[in-house]
Write a protein that holds these residues in place. Structure first.
Motif, PDB file in Angstrom:
ATOM      1  N   VAL A 145       4.968  -7.296  21.839  1.00 19.26           N
ATOM      2  CA  VAL A 145       4.758  -5.874  22.051  1.00 19.26           C
ATOM      3  C   VAL A 145       5.225  -5.140  20.792  1.00 19.26           C
ATOM      4  CG1 VAL A 145       5.277  -3.856  23.463  1.00 19.26           C
ATOM      5  CG2 VAL A 145       5.075  -6.118  24.523  1.00 19.26           C
ATOM      6  N   VAL A 146       4.296  -4.429  20.175  1.00 16.32           N
ATOM      7  CA  VAL A 146       4.587  -3.712  18.936  1.00 16.32           C
ATOM      8  C   VAL A 146       4.795  -2.234  19.266  1.00 16.32           C
ATOM      9  CG1 VAL A 146       3.761  -3.091  16.631  1.00 16.32           C
ATOM     10  CG2 VAL A 146       3.166  -5.335  17.624  1.00 16.32           C
ATOM     11  N   GLY A 147       6.003  -1.750  19.061  1.00 13.56           N
ATOM     12  CA  GLY A 147       6.272  -0.327  19.242  1.00 13.56           C
ATOM     13  C   GLY A 147       5.661   0.443  18.088  1.00 13.56           C
ATOM     14  N   LEU A 148       4.606   1.203  18.367  1.00 16.33           N
ATOM     15  CA  LEU A 148       3.870   1.881  17.303  1.00 16.33           C
ATOM     16  C   LEU A 148       4.634   3.111  16.824  1.00 16.33           C
ATOM     17  CD1 LEU A 148       0.249   1.586  18.734  1.00 16.33           C
ATOM     18  CD2 LEU A 148       1.357   0.151  17.000  1.00 16.33           C
ATOM     19  N   LYS A 149       5.192   2.974  15.639  1.00 13.95           N
ATOM     20  CA  LYS A 149       5.965   4.037  14.987  1.00 13.95           C
ATOM     21  C   LYS A 149       6.042   3.684  13.510  1.00 13.95           C
ATOM     22  CE  LYS A 149      10.417   1.745  15.655  1.00 13.95           C
ATOM     23  NZ  LYS A 149      11.812   1.881  16.135  1.00 13.95           N
ATOM     24  N   LEU A 150       6.572   4.595  12.719  1.00 12.46           N
ATOM     25  CA  LEU A 150       6.752   4.306  11.310  1.00 12.46           C
ATOM     26  C   LEU A 150       7.661   3.095  11.148  1.00 12.46           C
ATOM     27  CD1 LEU A 150       6.107   5.338   8.455  1.00 12.46           C
ATOM     28  CD2 LEU A 150       8.243   6.651   8.536  1.00 12.46           C
ATOM     29  N   GLY A 151       7.218   2.114  10.372  1.00 14.72           N
ATOM     30  CA  GLY A 151       7.981   0.886  10.172  1.00 14.72           C
ATOM     31  C   GLY A 151       7.503  -0.273  11.013  1.00 14.72           C
ATOM     32  N   CYS A 152       6.537  -0.023  11.895  1.00 13.28           N
ATOM     33  CA  CYS A 152       6.122  -1.086  12.819  1.00 13.28           C
ATOM     34  C   CYS A 152       5.397  -2.231  12.122  1.00 13.28           C
ATOM     35  CB  CYS A 152       5.261  -0.521  13.944  1.00 13.28           C
ATOM     36  SG  CYS A 152       3.629   0.077  13.431  1.00 13.28           S
ATOM     37  N   LEU A 153       4.751  -1.963  10.996  1.00 15.25           N
ATOM     38  CA  LEU A 153       4.031  -3.039  10.311  1.00 15.25           C
ATOM     39  C   LEU A 153       5.005  -4.128   9.867  1.00 15.25           C
ATOM     40  CD1 LEU A 153       1.482  -1.029   8.126  1.00 15.25           C
ATOM     41  CD2 LEU A 153       1.164  -2.012  10.401  1.00 15.25           C
ATOM     42  N   ASN A 154       6.099  -3.728   9.266  1.00 14.21           N
ATOM     43  CA  ASN A 154       7.107  -4.694   8.827  1.00 14.21           C
ATOM     44  C   ASN A 154       7.716  -5.419  10.019  1.00 14.21           C
ATOM     45  OD1 ASN A 154       9.100  -5.813   6.822  1.00 14.21           O
ATOM     46  ND2 ASN A 154      10.510  -4.634   8.087  1.00 14.21           N
ATOM     47  N   HIS A 155       8.111  -4.671  11.055  1.00 18.44           N
ATOM     48  CA  HIS A 155       8.724  -5.279  12.231  1.00 18.44           C
ATOM     49  C   HIS A 155       7.774  -6.268  12.900  1.00 18.44           C
ATOM     50  CE1 HIS A 155      11.542  -1.549  12.746  1.00 18.44           C
ATOM     51  NE2 HIS A 155      11.892  -2.322  11.739  1.00 18.44           N
ATOM     52  N   ALA A 156       6.515  -5.889  13.013  1.00 20.05           N
ATOM     53  CA  ALA A 156       5.540  -6.756  13.687  1.00 20.05           C
ATOM     54  C   ALA A 156       5.278  -8.027  12.881  1.00 20.05           C
ATOM     55  CB  ALA A 156       4.239  -5.996  13.910  1.00 20.05           C
ATOM     56  N   ARG A 157       5.112  -7.874  11.578  1.00 26.22           N
ATOM     57  CA  ARG A 157       4.814  -9.044  10.753  1.00 26.22           C
ATOM     58  C   ARG A 157       5.994 -10.011  10.719  1.00 26.22           C
ATOM     59  NH1 ARG A 157       2.302  -7.201   5.144  1.00 26.22           N
ATOM     60  NH2 ARG A 157       1.880  -9.445   5.033  1.00 26.22           N
ATOM     61  N   LEU A 158       7.211  -9.477  10.600  1.00 31.23           N
ATOM     62  CA  LEU A 158       8.384 -10.353  10.597  1.00 31.23           C
ATOM     63  C   LEU A 158       8.547 -11.064  11.940  1.00 31.23           C
ATOM     64  CD1 LEU A 158      11.037  -8.181   8.699  1.00 31.23           C
ATOM     65  CD2 LEU A 158       9.927 -10.282   7.885  1.00 31.23           C
ATOM     66  N   SER A 159       8.296 -10.350  13.037  1.00 36.42           N
ATOM     67  CA  SER A 159       8.414 -10.962  14.364  1.00 36.42           C
ATOM     68  C   SER A 159       7.394 -12.077  14.526  1.00 36.42           C
ATOM     69  CB  SER A 159       8.222  -9.898  15.452  1.00 36.42           C
ATOM     70  OG  SER A 159       9.240  -8.920  15.395  1.00 36.42           O
TER      71      SER A 159
END
Length: 233
Positions: A145-159
């Motif tokens: 589950v990707v929380g769509l907000k600023l910074g989510c691209l980095n968080h999603a890719r790392l996860s």
């Protein structure tokens, strides 16, 4: 029977909203369902004992009805990291214990079973184990589950990288809009979603917008309208 582990890019990414929505969608398809949250902090005292709103939400979407103790065996009052809350309660939950607890409900073989983690992929369970280790022990595919907000691209890719590095399959991802300002620029918003689709290299099971529904059941039903069930084929 399909069983998945649900994790998020961060705390409050919307794991429970998405998990309950997927369970509601499965029920619409006539499937039996089960939502498990083995460890939960931030629980409230009730006449029946400590209760967690996320676990109660999953319980409400579990069909046939399932006892709360099966859904959420480890309940902690402080709204802090689970391993710290457990330490304050004088407990040390372990992966072996969690795996033994979920063995019986998983053996029921319901149409869709979701096991929801706590926080993100690397949240500690104790001083030596992460809660993600439960997905590893059970060899479960993962829904992110990707929380769509600023910074989510980095968080999603790392996860996603961490999930795959641990040897598990990313069965799909769901975008959940948690910051309305993130979608204010429609072009940028869709460009971010396109980047997620390309970089996560897994099926997008839906994008959940901000919902007006104000009860857990209504929010689950509303989320289901924007979700597709994962496909194991």
């Amino acid at each position: 029977m399909s069983t998945y582990f649900v994790t998020g890019t961060d705390t409050d990414a919307g794991k429970t909203l998405v998990a309950s929505g997927l369970l509601a969608q499965a029920r619409r398809h006539g499937l039996t369902t089960l939502g498990l949250k083995p460890v939960a902090s931030g629980c409230e005292p009730t006449a029946e004992g400590l209760r967690n709103i996320d676990a109660l939400t999953l319980q409400a979407q579990s069909e046939p009805t399932t006892p709360y103790a099966t859904i959420n065996p480890h309940t902690y009052a402080p709204p802090i990291a689970p391993h710290l809350a457990a330490r304050q309660a004088g407990e040390v939950p372990t992966l072996g214990e969690l795996a033994a607890h979920v063995a019986s409900p998983l053996a029921e073989g319901r149409g869709l079973t979701l096991i929801e983690g706590a926080g993100g992929w690397r949240v500690p369970l104790n001083d030596h184990e992460d809660l993600a280790g439960l997905a590893l022990r059970l060899e479960l595919p993962v829904i992110l589950v990707v929380g769509l907000k600023l910074g989510c691209l980095n968080h999603a890719r790392l996860s996603a990288e961490a999930i795959r590095a641990d040897g598990l399959r990313l069965a799909g991802w769901v975008g959940n809009l948690i910051d309305p300002d993130f979608a204010a620029d429609e072009t940028s918003y869709h460009d971010n979603l396109t980047t997620l689709e390309r970089s996560l290299a897994a099926p997008c099971l839906g994008v959940v917008p901000r919902l007006a529904a104000d009860t857990p059941a209504a929010r689950a039903a509303a989320a289901a309208d924007h979700l597709e069930l994962p496909n194991d084929d």
